[in-house]
Design an enzyme around this catalytic site. Structure first.
Site, PDB file in Angstrom:
ATOM      1  N   ASP A 483     -54.595 -36.864  17.659  1.00 34.48           N
ATOM      2  CA  ASP A 483     -54.366 -35.490  17.204  1.00 34.48           C
ATOM      3  C   ASP A 483     -53.627 -35.479  15.855  1.00 34.48           C
ATOM      4  OD1 ASP A 483     -54.392 -32.729  17.331  1.00 34.48           O
ATOM      5  OD2 ASP A 483     -53.644 -32.644  19.375  1.00 34.48           O
ATOM      6  N   ASP A 553     -59.628 -25.544  19.458  1.00 31.64           N
ATOM      7  CA  ASP A 553     -58.714 -25.181  20.542  1.00 31.64           C
ATOM      8  C   ASP A 553     -59.155 -23.887  21.211  1.00 31.64           C
ATOM      9  OD1 ASP A 553     -57.019 -27.313  20.561  1.00 31.64           O
ATOM     10  OD2 ASP A 553     -55.449 -26.380  19.349  1.00 31.64           O
TER      11      ASP A 553
HETATM   12  C1  GLA Z   1     -53.461 -29.650  19.801  1.00 33.72           C
HETATM   13  C2  GLA Z   1     -54.805 -30.004  20.397  1.00 33.72           C
HETATM   14  C3  GLA Z   1     -54.849 -29.592  21.849  1.00 33.72           C
HETATM   15  C4  GLA Z   1     -53.736 -30.272  22.598  1.00 33.72           C
HETATM   16  C5  GLA Z   1     -52.409 -29.940  21.948  1.00 33.72           C
HETATM   17  C6  GLA Z   1     -51.288 -30.722  22.567  1.00 33.72           C
HETATM   18  O1  GLA Z   1     -53.302 -28.280  19.690  1.00 33.72           O
HETATM   19  O2  GLA Z   1     -55.833 -29.401  19.675  1.00 33.72           O
HETATM   20  O3  GLA Z   1     -56.090 -29.927  22.415  1.00 33.72           O
HETATM   21  O4  GLA Z   1     -53.949 -31.654  22.599  1.00 33.72           O
HETATM   22  O5  GLA Z   1     -52.415 -30.218  20.570  1.00 33.72           O
HETATM   23  O6  GLA Z   1     -50.069 -30.429  21.988  1.00 33.72           O
END
Ligand code: GLA
Length: 742
Positions: A483, A553
């Site tokens: 990430d 997301d």
């Molecule tokens: C980001 C990712 C999510 C999740 C969060 C965790 O927003 O896109 O899928 O992994 O971080 O903090």
């Protein structure tokens, strides 16, 4: 194939690159490299006849040493225009020498044909075997300073793709600074119809929305200055005609294989010539080249279609799948996973994960991914990034016992990292405050309570490699979600001298590549999934390391229609990670049926992102069914040819934004899978759908109804979907139809 001849004007070389069914033609004219043509294939003609010989304005200077009175660099279609010597359009190169001057003139020196596609450096790049591509390297030199630029052109043999890159070399005895350098630039001097730039804009949760904007005299461009390719614009744009559709018209896609700041621009001059250019964004870029050093740009990829956007997209899909994604997972069937993020957020422990894993195993799901919150003291997003040590309060005994129990259930195990970040509240920041990017005497901006690590530093990368490797070696971990949740600010490094601070944003990206190279080499069996607050760095450079990327997301199935179909403009289904999540959806509160959530998520690398332990038996039965379908249709969806049939923004039967449809067709055209979704229903809706990509002479049987249709009927007359949904069409209802050749 590369055909080289001498042209009739001056007898200098004319290069004709044939790539699939496309041609790319340019020539040398008094030492200048002039662009002649890029489009559907043309014959081996002397295309210098296309050069525009209009008289230039008296205000426009012209080179003193060309006898032709009509010739001026400001009008000439060029391959790599430089700053300061009479071309006032956007430059591909601006280099400042030790004496402060920046005027440069690049003249042809020599050329060379290389087999296949040479590996130039350690940046992500497409690859091709000697029998799959041919490369032309053209060397140019500035007579005034000796500065050298080598342009590389790879023509793919089976695909209408030209891949470009530039390498700038400083053979002088003094340092110079490259202030701007494009990866590719070309001038469409003969483009006569109204033109548009098609690009993908967005923001968090709304990535890669398709937009077409008319070109204007002057520059229309998309870019990122965020330190990453970003949610806001994707490093891609296509030059299209106003009349271009999915199935007809010119579509010249330009994509930059780069994870950092970029700019893709189309500049129209008074003669209607369009300069199309892609490269690193130059606002905060200044690369010092010491004597003897070379700077190699990221590569830019041109996908050339004379038959609409669909063909351009399918060209990109094939190129990325077969010539960019690497490792054993590039073509391998990916496991169906369940990710605990939307199921638990930070509130989980081993027992909760095991409970989800048990239900997952019973449903046929193949992997459990433990998301954010397993390390340091991270119970919310305010601490611990950088402290990649297991939180034993949540996971007693560490990872090994948990992973063993999950493996015993028949599931693989995956884990989340955000390697490039550091929380100010962390052991790592206490120990190494200078490891965060920052400018002395200036507060660091925060986003999600975190700072960004200085990835230009080898010691930072060593720390990350060691700690991540330690975690990955401590248990049977088969997947990593990588990430990256904020943009860069105050980008300065404690270790670089002042004259190299203008290199930081690019060095950051090179540092990221270096770490990814080391991790993927050390753990070759790992399935890597990219992520950046959803799809904030969904670009070809990241796909080189991670064959799948968390698309957004926003997991709402209706929103995902825009996001996923926009993403398919450039990226293949196999690269889009798509999950079935809870209803009401956590981002939009929208209620959508389990069936439709499955149909939409099936458009990519499939998985679940909800608390399986709260589902009804009926929903669990549906999961078993969806997982079986995913396996049955894997090859078709992930290796088939993709066709966008209706975009959510299209007007269908007088109404806009009411439905969406897409399909994939197997390469031999024997099988197709069609998905149709009604976003918003109306009274007495009437729906017809024309399919694409089938064999017009074949007959196809649709599985659920048993009906048999001719391929030409399906494509020209279409199918009647008015009564295709069992319960009648309602908001968010959908059907999937499977066609087999009979
Ligand atoms: C980001 C990712 C999510 C999740 C969060 C965790 O927003 O896109 O899928 O992994 O971080 O903090």
């Amino acid at each position: 194939m590369i055909h080289i001849s001498s042209h009739s004007l001056t007898g200098e070389p004319l290069f004709h690159l044939r790539a699939g069914d496309a041609s790319y033609v340019f020539c040398v004219f008094h030492g200048y490299l002039l662009h002649l043509y890029c489009g559907p294939a043309v014959g081996e003609d002397d295309l210098t006849a296309l050069l525009v010989k209009v008289g230039h304005d008296s205000v426009v200077p012209r080179p003193a040493d060309t006898p032709e009175g009509w010739f001026s660099l400001d009008i000439a279609p060029q391959e790599f225009p430089v700053y300061g010597t009479g071309d006032y359009r956007p430059s591909a190169l601006m280099v400042r020498r030790a004496d402060g001057s920046a005027a440069t003139s690049l003249r042809y020196v020599s050329h060379e044909v290389l087999p296949g596609k040479p590996v130039l450096d350690h940046q992500p790049a497409t690859f091709a075997a000697p029998d799959e591509a041919d490369t032309l390297a053209v060397t140019l030199r500035d007579p005034g300073s000796g500065f050298v630029v080598r342009l590389y052109y790879t023509a793919m043999r089976a695909l209408p793709v030209i891949i470009r890159r530039a390498a700038a070399e400083n053979p002088s005895d003094n340092p110079v600074t490259v202030e701007r350098i494009a990866s590719a630039s070309l001038d469409f001097a003969t483009w006569m119809e109204p033109a548009e730039l098609l690009h993908l804009w967005g923001t968090w949760g709304r990535e890669r929305t398709i937009e077409r904007t008319p070109l204007a005299h002057g520059t229309v461009s998309v870019s990122s200055r965020r330190g990453a390719s970003s949610h806001h614009h994707n490093p891609f744009a296509a030059l299209v005609a106003q009349s271009t559709t999915e199935t007809a018209g010119p579509a010249i896609g330009l994509s930059l294989v780069y994870a950092g700041n970029f700019e893709i621009a189309a500049d129209t001059d008074p003669f209607g010539s369009i300069r199309f250019q892609a490269g690193i964004e130059s606002t905060d870029f200044a690369w010092r080249l010491d004597p003897g050093e070379t700077f190699v740009t990221p590569e830019a990829v041109l996908a050339i279609s004379g038959e609409g956007l669909g063909k351009m997209s399918r060209t990109f899909h094939r190129l990325w799948r077969e010539h960019l994604c690497r490792g054993e997972w590039a073509e391998r069937e990916r496991p169906v996973l369940v990710n605990n993020w939307e199921a638990t957020y930070f509130k989980f422990d081993s027992e909760k994960l095991l409970a989800i894993a048990k239900d997952a195993a019973a449903c046929g799901i193949e992997m459990l991914v433990m998301d954010d919150g397993w390390f340091g003291t991270r119970n919310d997003d305010r601490s611990s990034l950088g402290d990649w040590f297991v939180n034993e309060e949540k996971l007693p005994g560490g990872l090994a016992p948990l992973v063993e129990r999950i493996n015993a259930l028949g599931l693989k195990f995956g884990i989340w990292f955000e390697p490039e970040m550091i929380s100010p509240v962390s052991k790592l920041f206490d120990a190494h405050p200078d490891w965060a990017l920052g400018t002395v005497g200036r507060d660091r901006s925060v986003a999600r309570s975190q700072y960004v690590l200085d990835m230009t530093r080898p010691d930072v990368r060593d720390y990350l490699f060691d700690t991540i490797s330690g975690v990955l070696s401590s248990a049977n971990i088969e997947y990593v979600k990588w990430d990256f949740n904020r943009n860069l600010t105050e980008a300065a490094s404690a270790t670089l001298p002042p004259e190299r601070q203008g290199e930081i944003l690019h060095r950051y990206v090179l540092g990221l590549y270096d770490l990814l190279d080391r991790i993927t080499a050390a753990f070759p069996h790992l399935l890597l999934e990219g992520c950046s607050s959803g799809g904030g760095r969904f670009d070809p450079a990241m796909l080189y390391y991670a064959p799948q990327y968390w698309t957004s997301d926003d997991t709402d199935a209706m929103e995902r229609l825009d996001i996923q179909l926009g993403t398919t403009m450039v990226y293949p289904c196999s690269s889009m990670s798509c999950h079935v999540s809870a209803s009401p959806n956590h981002q939009t509160r929208r209620v959508t049926s389990f069936e439709t959530r499955g149909h939409v998520a099936m458009g990519g690398a499939f998985g679940y992102e909800l608390d399986l332990t709260t589902l009804t038996d009926e929903e669990k039965a549906l999961i078993r069914h969806q997982v079986a379908d995913y396996h049955r249709f894997y090859a078709l969806i992930n290796r088939g040819d993709f066709y966008r049939l209706i975009l959510p923004g299209d007007t269908v039967n007088g109404k806009t934004g009411r439905c969406a449809a897409w399909m994939t067709v197997s390469e031999d055209r024997s099988e197709a899978l069609v998905t149709f979704v009604v976003i918003r229903a109306s009274i007495h809706p009437v729906y017809f759908l024309r399919l694409a990509g089938l064999d017009p002479d074949a007959r196809y049987q649709e599985e659920s109804t048993g009906a048999v249709y001719g391929g030409s009927t399906l494509m020209n007359a279409g199918i009647n979907l008015t009564a295709a949904h069992k319960g009648g069409w309602t908001d968010g209802s959908s059907v999937v139809m499977h066609f087999m050749r009979v």
